[in-house]
Design a protein around this motif. Structure first.
Motif, PDB file in Angstrom:
ATOM      1  N   GLU A 192      11.326 -25.430   5.856  1.00  0.00           N
ATOM      2  CA  GLU A 192      10.363 -25.789   6.901  1.00  0.00           C
ATOM      3  C   GLU A 192       9.114 -24.908   6.798  1.00  0.00           C
ATOM      4  O   GLU A 192       7.981 -25.385   6.949  1.00  0.00           O
ATOM      5  CB  GLU A 192      10.995 -25.642   8.282  1.00  0.00           C
ATOM      6  N   PHE A 198      14.927 -20.122  15.482  1.00  0.00           N
ATOM      7  CA  PHE A 198      15.782 -20.910  14.590  1.00  0.00           C
ATOM      8  C   PHE A 198      16.951 -20.047  14.127  1.00  0.00           C
ATOM      9  O   PHE A 198      18.111 -20.470  14.182  1.00  0.00           O
ATOM     10  CB  PHE A 198      14.952 -21.390  13.393  1.00  0.00           C
ATOM     11  N   ARG A 199      16.645 -18.827  13.657  1.00  0.00           N
ATOM     12  CA  ARG A 199      17.717 -17.972  13.149  1.00  0.00           C
ATOM     13  C   ARG A 199      18.622 -17.469  14.270  1.00  0.00           C
ATOM     14  O   ARG A 199      19.838 -17.295  14.077  1.00  0.00           O
ATOM     15  CB  ARG A 199      17.123 -16.808  12.353  1.00  0.00           C
ATOM     16  N   MET A 235      15.442 -23.484   7.344  1.00  0.00           N
ATOM     17  CA  MET A 235      14.357 -22.747   7.980  1.00  0.00           C
ATOM     18  C   MET A 235      13.279 -22.390   6.956  1.00  0.00           C
ATOM     19  O   MET A 235      12.076 -22.529   7.211  1.00  0.00           O
ATOM     20  CB  MET A 235      14.891 -21.474   8.644  1.00  0.00           C
ATOM     21  N   ASP A 288      11.307 -17.960  11.374  1.00  0.00           N
ATOM     22  CA  ASP A 288      11.356 -18.539  12.724  1.00  0.00           C
ATOM     23  C   ASP A 288      12.486 -17.849  13.481  1.00  0.00           C
ATOM     24  O   ASP A 288      13.659 -18.225  13.351  1.00  0.00           O
ATOM     25  CB  ASP A 288      11.588 -20.043  12.647  1.00  0.00           C
ATOM     26  N   ARG A 346      10.301 -17.878  20.129  1.00  0.00           N
ATOM     27  CA  ARG A 346       9.561 -19.086  19.729  1.00  0.00           C
ATOM     28  C   ARG A 346       8.096 -18.737  19.459  1.00  0.00           C
ATOM     29  O   ARG A 346       7.508 -19.206  18.478  1.00  0.00           O
ATOM     30  CB  ARG A 346       9.653 -20.142  20.828  1.00  0.00           C
ATOM     31  N   GLN A 402       6.155 -20.642  11.555  1.00  0.00           N
ATOM     32  CA  GLN A 402       5.988 -22.094  11.502  1.00  0.00           C
ATOM     33  C   GLN A 402       5.228 -22.614  12.717  1.00  0.00           C
ATOM     34  O   GLN A 402       4.336 -23.463  12.598  1.00  0.00           O
ATOM     35  CB  GLN A 402       7.353 -22.791  11.409  1.00  0.00           C
ATOM     36  N   SER A 460       7.282 -17.326  15.926  1.00  0.00           N
ATOM     37  CA  SER A 460       7.574 -18.141  14.752  1.00  0.00           C
ATOM     38  C   SER A 460       6.329 -18.328  13.889  1.00  0.00           C
ATOM     39  O   SER A 460       5.264 -18.740  14.381  1.00  0.00           O
ATOM     40  CB  SER A 460       8.101 -19.510  15.197  1.00  0.00           C
ATOM     41  N   ARG A 511      19.559 -19.121  16.953  1.00  0.00           N
ATOM     42  CA  ARG A 511      20.517 -20.181  17.267  1.00  0.00           C
ATOM     43  C   ARG A 511      21.508 -20.386  16.120  1.00  0.00           C
ATOM     44  O   ARG A 511      22.688 -20.669  16.356  1.00  0.00           O
ATOM     45  CB  ARG A 511      19.760 -21.465  17.598  1.00  0.00           C
ATOM     46  N   TYR A 512      21.028 -20.219  14.891  1.00  0.00           N
ATOM     47  CA  TYR A 512      21.926 -20.269  13.732  1.00  0.00           C
ATOM     48  C   TYR A 512      22.978 -19.165  13.837  1.00  0.00           C
ATOM     49  O   TYR A 512      24.176 -19.401  13.609  1.00  0.00           O
ATOM     50  CB  TYR A 512      21.111 -20.121  12.453  1.00  0.00           C
TER      51      TYR A 512
END
Length: 287
Positions: A238, A173-174, A235, A170, A201, A206, A204, A176-177
Motif C-alpha cells: 500500500e 494498520f500494524r 501494508m 502505517d 492514524r 500512506q 501514517s 491492528r495486525y
C-alpha cells in the motif's frame, strides 16, 4: 584459466560520539562513522535511524550496516532520539530532522556535500525517516535545537533520497495486525508512543500521501523481507502504491526467505543488501 573475483577492498573506519541537539533536558547523541583515510571519503552523508517499535534500541543497534556503509566512503551519523520511553509522536521525527539539520550545518567540518545527505531507517525507524523525508520542514517536525553555530530553523532538513528498511509505514494498520496476531509486545509499544488510535492514524505515511500533505517526494527505496513477522506485506505494498500515485519515484526490493531486521547482524544477506543500498545512494547522490 578462469579469473577469481576478489572481494572489494573496504576502508578502515573511525568513530566518534557527537551531541547533535538537546530536547526535554536530554542530550541527543549521534555515532559518527567514517573512513579513517581522507582519500577514502566520498563526501556523501547518511543519517541512520534505528528501529525498535518506537520504544527500544539505540544508535548502536544498526552498527553492522553503519560500518559497512562507512567502509564504502559514506559519512554515517547514527542517531539516538526521543521515543516512547520519554515522549510521544512526533518527538522522534523532530529529533531526526534536527539530526539532518546538524549534519548540513556542519557539512564543511565533516567534509561532506550539504546537498548529498540521505536518510536510512529500519522498522519503526523506517516509518520515521519516511515522515521526515516527505515533511522535512513542517512546523510539526521542527523544534529540536541543534548543536551548531546556526539557528536550526534556518537550515532545511530536506534530503536527496530515503531508504526505508521494512518500515512500519502505517502505525494503525500494524497495531491492528499485532492485535490479531496476539503480538502483545508490539501492541504495548504502540500504546507507549501514540496516545490512541486516532494518533496512530494521523502518523501514517500512506494517509499523508493520500491527503497531499507532503512537502517533497525524494527518491525512495523500500525493502521488504519475505519472512517478516513484524511488518505485514499488504501494508508495504500500500505504501508503494501511494508513494507512486503521489508522483514519487520508489524502488521496491523484496528479499525472499529473510526475517525482520536481518541487517542488524553480519551475514551474506546483509552484505548483499548493503551493495543494493550503496547502488541506490550512489545513483541519487550524483552531482
Amino acid at each position: 584459466m578462469h579469473s577469481i573475483d576478489k572481494p572489494p577492498v573496504r576502508s578502515a573506519i573511525e568513530t566518534e560520539t557527537l551531541t547533535y541537539g538537546r530536547a526535554d533536558g536530554l542530550d541527543l547523541l549521534a555515532e559518527h562513522y567514517r573512513a579513517a583515510r581522507g582519500d577514502d571519503r566520498a563526501g556523501k552523508a547518511v543519517v541512520m535511524v534505528h528501529g525498535g517499535a518506537w520504544t527500544s534500541n539505540d544508535r548502536h543497534s544498526p552498527e553492522v550496516l553503519c560500518r559497512d556503509l562507512a567502509s564504502r566512503g559514506f559519512a554515517v551519523f547514527s542517531l539516538d532520539f526521543r521515543d516512547g520511553r520519554n515522549g510521544k509522536h512526533p518527538c522522534a521525527v523532530q529529533d531526526i530532522t534536527a539530526g539532518v539539520r546538524y549534519v548540513r550545518a556542519r557539512a564543511a567540518a565533516f567534509d561532506i556535500d550539504p546537498e548529498r545527505i540521505g536518510l536510512i531507517g529500519s522498522s519503526s525507524g523506517g516509518h520515521l525517516v519516511l515522515l521526515a523525508a516527505v515533511q522535512p520542514d513542517t512546523d510539526a517536525h521542527r523544534g529540536t535545537p541543534i548543536h551548531a553555530d546556526v539557528d536550526a530553523e534556518s537550515v532545511s532538513a530536506r534530503v536527496c533520497c530515503v531508504v526505508a528498511l521494512w518500515p512500519v509505514s502505517d502505525p494503525l494498520f500494524r497495531f491492528r495486525y499485532a492485535q490479531r496476531a496476539g503480538r502483545e509486545e508490539l501492541v504495548a509499544a504502540h500504546r507507549r508512543y501514540y496516545r490512541d488510535e486516532a494518533h496512530m492514524r494521523q502518523a501514517s505515511v500512506q494517509r499523508a500521501l493520500r491527503a497531499g500533505e507532503m512537502q517533497y517526494l525524494p527518491p525512495a527505496l523500500v525493502v521488504q523481507p519475505g519472512e517478516d513477522a513484524n511488518v505485514p506485506r499488504p501494508m508495504t505494498l500500500e505504501l508503494v502504491r501511494e508513494y507512486q500515485d503521489a508522483g514519487g519515484s520508489l524502488n521496491y526490493l523484496f528479499c525472499p526467505g529473510l526475517p525482520h531486521a536481518f541487517a542488524y547482524q553480519a551475514s551474506a544477506a546483509t552484505s548483499r543488501l548493503a551493495d543494493q543500498v550503496q547502488a541506490f545512494l550512489a545513483l541519487h547522490m550524483l552531482r
